[in-house]
Write a protein that holds these residues in place. Structure first.
Motif, PDB file in Angstrom:
ATOM      1  N   SER A   1      84.852  13.080  59.075  1.00 26.66           N
ATOM      2  CA  SER A   1      85.697  12.912  57.897  1.00 26.66           C
ATOM      3  C   SER A   1      85.109  11.870  56.957  1.00 26.66           C
ATOM      4  O   SER A   1      85.028  12.078  55.745  1.00 26.66           O
ATOM      5  CB  SER A   1      87.099  12.494  58.323  1.00 26.66           C
ATOM      6  OG  SER A   1      87.882  12.196  57.193  1.00 26.66           O
ATOM      7  N   ALA A   2      84.670  10.755  57.534  1.00 31.44           N
ATOM      8  CA  ALA A   2      84.132   9.677  56.708  1.00 31.44           C
ATOM      9  C   ALA A   2      82.838  10.108  56.027  1.00 31.44           C
ATOM     10  O   ALA A   2      82.555   9.717  54.901  1.00 31.44           O
ATOM     11  CB  ALA A   2      83.906   8.440  57.560  1.00 31.44           C
ATOM     12  N   THR A   3      82.069  10.954  56.699  1.00 30.97           N
ATOM     13  CA  THR A   3      80.792  11.390  56.148  1.00 30.97           C
ATOM     14  C   THR A   3      80.984  12.425  55.054  1.00 30.97           C
ATOM     15  O   THR A   3      80.337  12.393  54.015  1.00 30.97           O
ATOM     16  CB  THR A   3      79.921  12.029  57.251  1.00 30.97           C
ATOM     17  OG1 THR A   3      79.861  11.129  58.334  1.00 30.97           O
ATOM     18  CG2 THR A   3      78.528  12.322  56.737  1.00 30.97           C
ATOM     19  N   ALA A   4      81.917  13.354  55.303  1.00 33.84           N
ATOM     20  CA  ALA A   4      82.068  14.481  54.385  1.00 33.84           C
ATOM     21  C   ALA A   4      82.558  14.032  53.022  1.00 33.84           C
ATOM     22  O   ALA A   4      82.248  14.638  52.008  1.00 33.84           O
ATOM     23  CB  ALA A   4      83.031  15.504  54.984  1.00 33.84           C
ATOM     24  N   GLY A   5      83.325  12.964  52.982  1.00 31.52           N
ATOM     25  CA  GLY A   5      83.873  12.537  51.706  1.00 31.52           C
ATOM     26  C   GLY A   5      84.784  13.622  51.163  1.00 31.52           C
ATOM     27  O   GLY A   5      85.623  14.158  51.888  1.00 31.52           O
ATOM     28  N   ALA A   6      84.565  13.991  49.893  1.00 33.59           N
ATOM     29  CA  ALA A   6      85.462  14.967  49.276  1.00 33.59           C
ATOM     30  C   ALA A   6      85.068  16.395  49.616  1.00 33.59           C
ATOM     31  O   ALA A   6      85.812  17.323  49.364  1.00 33.59           O
ATOM     32  CB  ALA A   6      85.452  14.782  47.770  1.00 33.59           C
ATOM     33  N   ASP A   7      83.880  16.569  50.216  1.00 35.01           N
ATOM     34  CA  ASP A   7      83.426  17.935  50.494  1.00 35.01           C
ATOM     35  C   ASP A   7      83.973  18.421  51.840  1.00 35.01           C
ATOM     36  O   ASP A   7      84.477  17.645  52.632  1.00 35.01           O
ATOM     37  CB  ASP A   7      81.891  17.974  50.539  1.00 35.01           C
ATOM     38  CG  ASP A   7      81.305  17.303  49.315  1.00 35.01           C
ATOM     39  OD1 ASP A   7      81.864  17.506  48.225  1.00 35.01           O
ATOM     40  OD2 ASP A   7      80.313  16.568  49.463  1.00 35.01           O
ATOM     41  N   ALA A   8      83.847  19.709  52.063  1.00 30.10           N
ATOM     42  CA  ALA A   8      84.260  20.251  53.353  1.00 30.10           C
ATOM     43  C   ALA A   8      83.275  19.776  54.417  1.00 30.10           C
ATOM     44  O   ALA A   8      82.105  19.523  54.145  1.00 30.10           O
ATOM     45  CB  ALA A   8      84.271  21.771  53.294  1.00 30.10           C
ATOM     46  N   VAL A   9      83.766  19.629  55.646  1.00 31.43           N
ATOM     47  CA  VAL A   9      82.886  19.185  56.725  1.00 31.43           C
ATOM     48  C   VAL A   9      81.952  20.332  57.096  1.00 31.43           C
ATOM     49  O   VAL A   9      82.396  21.449  57.329  1.00 31.43           O
ATOM     50  CB  VAL A   9      83.713  18.779  57.953  1.00 31.43           C
ATOM     51  CG1 VAL A   9      82.789  18.376  59.084  1.00 31.43           C
ATOM     52  CG2 VAL A   9      84.664  17.661  57.601  1.00 31.43           C
ATOM     53  N   ASP A  10      80.666  20.025  57.119  1.00 27.59           N
ATOM     54  CA  ASP A  10      79.706  21.025  57.589  1.00 27.59           C
ATOM     55  C   ASP A  10      79.319  20.649  59.004  1.00 27.59           C
ATOM     56  O   ASP A  10      78.480  19.788  59.231  1.00 27.59           O
ATOM     57  CB  ASP A  10      78.481  21.038  56.665  1.00 27.59           C
ATOM     58  CG  ASP A  10      77.491  22.118  57.063  1.00 27.59           C
ATOM     59  OD1 ASP A  10      77.722  22.786  58.102  1.00 27.59           O
ATOM     60  OD2 ASP A  10      76.491  22.285  56.352  1.00 27.59           O
TER      61      ASP A  10
END
Lengths: 607, 440
Positions: free
Chosen positions: B32-41
């Motif tokens: 979650s912290a990495t994805a930011g506003a984008d969807a999690v890949d």
């Protein structure tokens, strides 16, 4: 302590710390709102959605005030910096500013907040924006936001409409509704009806990121509201008549106010010289404002409501009416024109009321007022004046003189009808008699009225004894006309007395030697009265009239400053206005040309 | 349980379960912290959460390997492991890469290895080895000095990087010493030292008007109070203490007074002269002292706001705006608890805290059921290391401790700490599994 039992101490420390953490979390997450509010301030931003401002239409639905699409350019300094800056010269060029102006705006934006956008260029019209929209991406930190630009395409009735412009520090301090860059009505109808025209703002809640960019709707948009558009306002003005009036008053100073007598609806309000409303709404407002303000003819001055003049001869009709009503004269009463008491003109000697009005006989009305003020009831001329002036003033005020006419024009000056207290203050109690104040008997002295008061007087005469409060509002939105606009005021004078005066007014216009013969309109019975107001720079030419005589459709007053006698200039202008309104066209070409070519009082630098 | 039962039946599955849950919490929140506003890949192996996935997998493999190695191996190689660690700590000072102001990384392409994360395990092994030899009790002054040296040498090397957080973790070994027989007064002394330190910071930051010398730091008042307190206790000794103990107590009072004064003075000087301005600001911010720089507490303000905005049940997974839109610094590593707080709320934070508490208490329980001194001491060392990470990291996020960069065990993104903690816990589990079969 057994070493084995020390596990309890160590375990206890672990548990204690966890309990402290949980306590802290209860405080932070469940109990206190301080940090939650801080988080909301960081992550949420509300966007104000401006409603479309209500339009203004004339009585026939023609558009007087409109909204035009335009754009403001906003700039966020930090975004520009992180993107590596921009080419100031090129940016200034597409914005049509000088680089120095742009630099100044940059500094101002930086001083406001480097991470929030501020406006650096206001009100770019849609056609200019269309040419630069494609270029804007080259300038990081810049963005365009739509806004409407208020415009008055005809440029008419600027004084009445007033100014609509950006709020200043005072506005923001007095009303928290306003934020930097908001607009509001500052004067005239734009100010008076600001709330109705404005409508209600909508609010959109956004979630923003660390750079304050909108990223997503907050609360799923449930708290968002749509703007409620402002209400259109239909005016009682007849734009065609207004335009005609402004046109014939070109190059003159003065005012025309035309009223529909039966309803009090104002048909035209011309204050000359005038100016185009749009001069004061656009970007150039500052310099335009200064040049208008400093022009010798005072174009910003709304003469219809704020210029006060002595009523002059026209006042004699009121004197005659209240004298008839009180029975101090009868229509047939003749009074000797004693020019030793007060000067007069023309070749008459012993006029009745009708003739006295037509000839504008000064001694006649001097005597008429004397009978009302100095009636000998107390045996002392000072006491007589002191006792009787109050009732006289009341009767004058019943014609609207010295009042706010019902209060629908906030800018209106009431004018002056002197009262006992006024003279007591001027001369001392019982130190004045009729002989001190007699000049008010012929409409001079301390009496002061405005053009709209005089137009209203014409309406009172047309209505034979009453007036409806003058107003310019026909409809607000679909609510119709506010009830208070129909308020009726009665002079309390028997309508029968008016017939005498009106006969005289018809005579003024129709008689071979009548002072108002230039006010004739072919095919209509015009009733009028000339006035010539003494002025050291040249007398003001004044005329009031209504027509047709038996079914009055229009009542008006015309003022032309420093133009001479009332019959020469004000009367023909009234004639043209009446013809234009009643016929829709003007056939009296010669008369029209003569007026259009006249410049009073002298040629001046053009506006 | 049969002594010959396979290892799979003898390891403590509760501990394994807690660790696995913590790793899962870590994976989800790092994503979650990495994805930011984008969807999690989830299958982007180059992203931070992809790497974290890889580290978790590596940690599992490492755990499996450890579990099949005889416990005796770790005991016999404890010293070797320890000295290799010391060498690495020296080497990192020479050839390490500096990240965030500390020279604590060996870098291999995009992957960095932090030797200090492994040194904790090495120190725990070495300490256990030293103190578990026959009759080597810590109450013996000689042994105490040796034990302190074992901890102090790696701590000193790490201080040179400098990485203050990890040094503090080594300080947590005092709990091991306490359990092994060091006087309980030590804990009281630590507590008192903490109080004096806080008082020094608070008074040191405020100015006071002295009639003779004008305005100066108010810390002198603190010293005056210490002196009055010392004199008072000294004068009360005849009333409070039995005659035969008076001499010892008098010595203790004098020693404590001098130690307190010296510590306070040293800390005050250190704060003013040695610490960098931003470090001093961080400490002052913690105590609510206005440092005149609105950005000084920027990190911690945002961290607190993020945790606080979670309320009861949080904004929902991947729904936290402060996490998504970059408000929280270092959010997948040191400040990962913010993401838990914002997206999972009070329920999530308390659940995580309880898991850690359960893990630490379970390790104490494992420690105390050992017949082997080595295993017990190693277990206490492991519990202490976990505890210090827990204390400092969460204390920091909640604004109760100064900002000190240190990972949250098994949750924060990062390979070294993941593998280091796996080593620590699974060596313990292997040793624990042998508690009936091997007599030491």
């Amino acid at each position: 302590m057994n070493l084995r039992e020390r596990q309890v101490v160590i375990g206890g420390i672990f548990v204690l710390i966890t309990l402290i953490f949980i306590g802290r979390l209860i405080q932070m997450q469940l109990y206190s709102s301080e940090w939650k509010e801080y988080a909301a301030r960081l992550t949420e931003e509300t966007e104000q959605l401006e409603p479309a401002r209500g339009l203004m239409l004339d009585r026939n639905g023609q558009i007087l005030l409109n909204n035009m699409a335009g754009y403001d350019i906003w700039f966020t300094p930090r975004k520009c910096r992180t993107a590596g800056g921009l080419d100031t010269m090129a940016f200034a060029e597409i914005l049509r500013m000088t680089p120095a102006e742009l630099e100044r705006e940059f500094r101002r934006a930086e001083a406001y907040a480097s991470y929030r956008p501020s406006i650096i260029r206001k009100q770019i019209p849609a056609e200019h924006f269309a040419r630069i929209a494609g270029e804007l991406y080259r300038f990081p930190g810049a963005e365009a936001r739509r806004r409407t630009i208020r415009t008055n395409p005809t440029g008419l009735a600027s004084h009445l409409v007033g100014e609509y412009r950006e709020v200043d520090q005072n506005d923001m301090a007095s009303n928290s509704r306003y934020r930097l860059g908001d607009y509001k009505g500052k004067s005239g109808l734009e100010l008076q009806w600001d709330q109705a025209l404005h409508g209600k703002r909508g609010i959109r809640h956004h979630i923003v990121d660390i750079r304050n960019d909108y990223r997503a709707p907050a609360q799923e948009g449930l708290l968002d509201t749509l703007p409620t558009p402002g209400q259109d306002i239909q005016l009682t003005l007849d734009l065609d008549l207004q335009a005609y009036g402004e046109n014939i008053m070109a190059n003159k100073r003065g005012a025309i106010v035309a009223i529909e007598p039966s309803t009090g609806e104002v048909l035209a309000m011309v204050s000359a010289p005038s100016y185009a409303t749009d001069l004061l709404t656009g970007r150039e407002r500052g310099s335009n404002y200064d040049s208008l303000l400093n022009h010798p003819s005072k174009p910003l001055f709304n003469r219809t409501l704020r210029a006060t003049y002595r009523p002059g001869s026209i006042f004699k009709m009121i004197q005659g009416l209240i004298a008839l009503d009180r029975g101090v004269i009868r229509p047939s009463s003749r009074i000797y024109c004693d020019r030793n008491i007060i000067g007069c003109h023309g070749g008459h000697t012993l006029d009745n009321l009708e003739e006295a009005i037509v000839h504008s006989c000064n001694p006649y009305f001097h005597e008429v007022m004397k009978r009302m003020i100095q009636d000998g009831s107390s045996g002392n001329i000072f006491r007589d004046a002191h006792n009787n002036l109050g009732a006289w003033s009341e009767s004058i005020r019943a014609f609207g003189m010295g009042t706010n006419l019902g209060g629908h024009f906030p800018a209106l000056r009431s004018g002056t009808v002197p009262d006992t207290t006024d003279y007591d203050r001027m001369y001392g109690r019982k130190r004045w008699a009729y002989s001190t104040i007699y000049s008010i008997s012929i409409g001079e002295g301390e009496l002061l009225t405005t053009p709209i008061h005089m137009a209203n007087l014409a309406a009172v005469l047309a209505n034979r004894g009453h007036y409806v409060t003058p107003h310019v509002i026909q409809h607000i939105g679909d609510l119709g006309k506010p009830e208070e606009m129909n308020q009726r005021f009665d002079t309390g004078i028997d309508p029968i007395h008016f017939e005498t005066v009106i006969r005289a007014m018809a005579q003024v216009v129709t008689a071979e030697d009548g002072t108002g013969s230039r006010a004739q309109v072919p095919g209509f019975d015009v009733c009028g009265k000339t006035g010539t107001v003494q002025n050291s720079q040249g007398n003001h030419s004044v005329f009031i009239a209504f027509a047709p005589k038996n079914n009055p459709q229009i009542a008006l007053s015309v003022y032309v400053e420093n133009a001479g006698s009332g019959g020469d200039w004000a009367a023909p202008i009234a004639s043209l206005m009446i013809e234009r309104y009643l016929n829709g066209t003007v056939e009296q070409r010669e008369k029209e040309d003569r007026i259009l070519q006249a410049t009073y009082p002298f040629p001046e630098s053009p506006l | 349980m049969r002594r010959t039962a396979p290892i799979i039946q003898r390891i403590d599955w509760l501990t394994v379960a807690i660790v696995v849950i913590l790793m899962a919490i870590g994976l989800f929140n790092v994503a979650s912290a990495t994805a930011g506003a984008d969807a999690v890949d989830w299958f982007d192996w180059g992203s931070k959460q992809g790497k974290q996935f890889m580290w978790v997998a590596l940690a599992m493999i490492l755990a499996g390997l450890i579990l099949v190695i005889e416990g005796e191996f770790f005991i016999r190689t404890a010293a070797i492991y320890y000295f290799v660690n010391l060498l690495l700590l020296v080497a990192v000072l020479a050839v390490g890469r500096t990240i965030g102001g500390a020279k604590s990384w060996f870098s291999f392409g995009s992957i960095g290895i932090q030797p200090s994360e492994f040194a904790k395990t090495g120190t725990a092994l070495m300490l256990a080895w030293l103190l578990s030899r026959n009759n080597e009790r810590i109450s013996n002054r000689n042994n105490l000095v040796k034990a302190i040296l074992i901890v102090a040498i790696p701590a000193g090397l790490i201080l040179l990087q400098p990485d203050a957080g990890t040094v503090l973790v080594f300080g947590g070994m005092i709990l091991v010493f306490y359990r092994e027989g060091l006087s309980g007064n030590v804990l009281i002394a630590v507590f008192c030292a903490l109080l004096i330190a806080i008082a020094t910071i608070l008074t040191g930051a405020s100015l006071f008007e002295y009639p003779a010398i004008g305005s100066a730091s108010a810390v002198g008042i603190l010293w005056f109070i210490l002196a009055v307190l010392g004199t008072f206790i000294w004068s009360m000794i005849p009333q409070w203490v039995l005659p035969r103990k008076r001499k010892r107590v008098r010595r203790a009072v004098v020693f404590s007074f001098i130690a307190g004064l010296v510590m306070s003075a040293a800390l005050h000087t250190g704060l003013e002269e040695v610490l960098k301005p931003h470090q001093k600001d961080r400490i002052h911010v913690l105590f609510g002292i206005d440092v005149g720089n609105p950005d000084a507490d920027y990190n911690i303000r945002h961290a607190k706001a993020a945790v606080s905005s979670g309320s009861w049940t949080g904004k929902g997974y991947l729904q936290g705006p402060m996490t998504a839109y970059g408000f929280v610094p270092e959010q997948e590593t040191d400040f990962i608890f913010c993401t838990i707080g914002e997206e999972w709320g009070f329920v999530g934070t308390v659940f995580t805290l309880l898991l850690y508490t359960l893990l630490m208490l379970r390790i104490l329980h494992l420690a105390e059921r050992q017949r082997s001194d080595f295993t017990r001491i190693f277990a206490y060392a492991a519990a202490s290391v976990l505890f210090m990470h827990y204390l400092i990291n969460i204390g920091m996020v909640l604004g109760l401790a100064p900002v000190i960069g240190i990972p949250l065990p098994f949750i924060s993104a990062g390979g070294s700490s993941m593998l280091g903690f796996t080593l620590l816990i699974f060596i313990l589990l292997r040793l624990d599994a042998e508690r009936f079969t091997v007599l030491r």
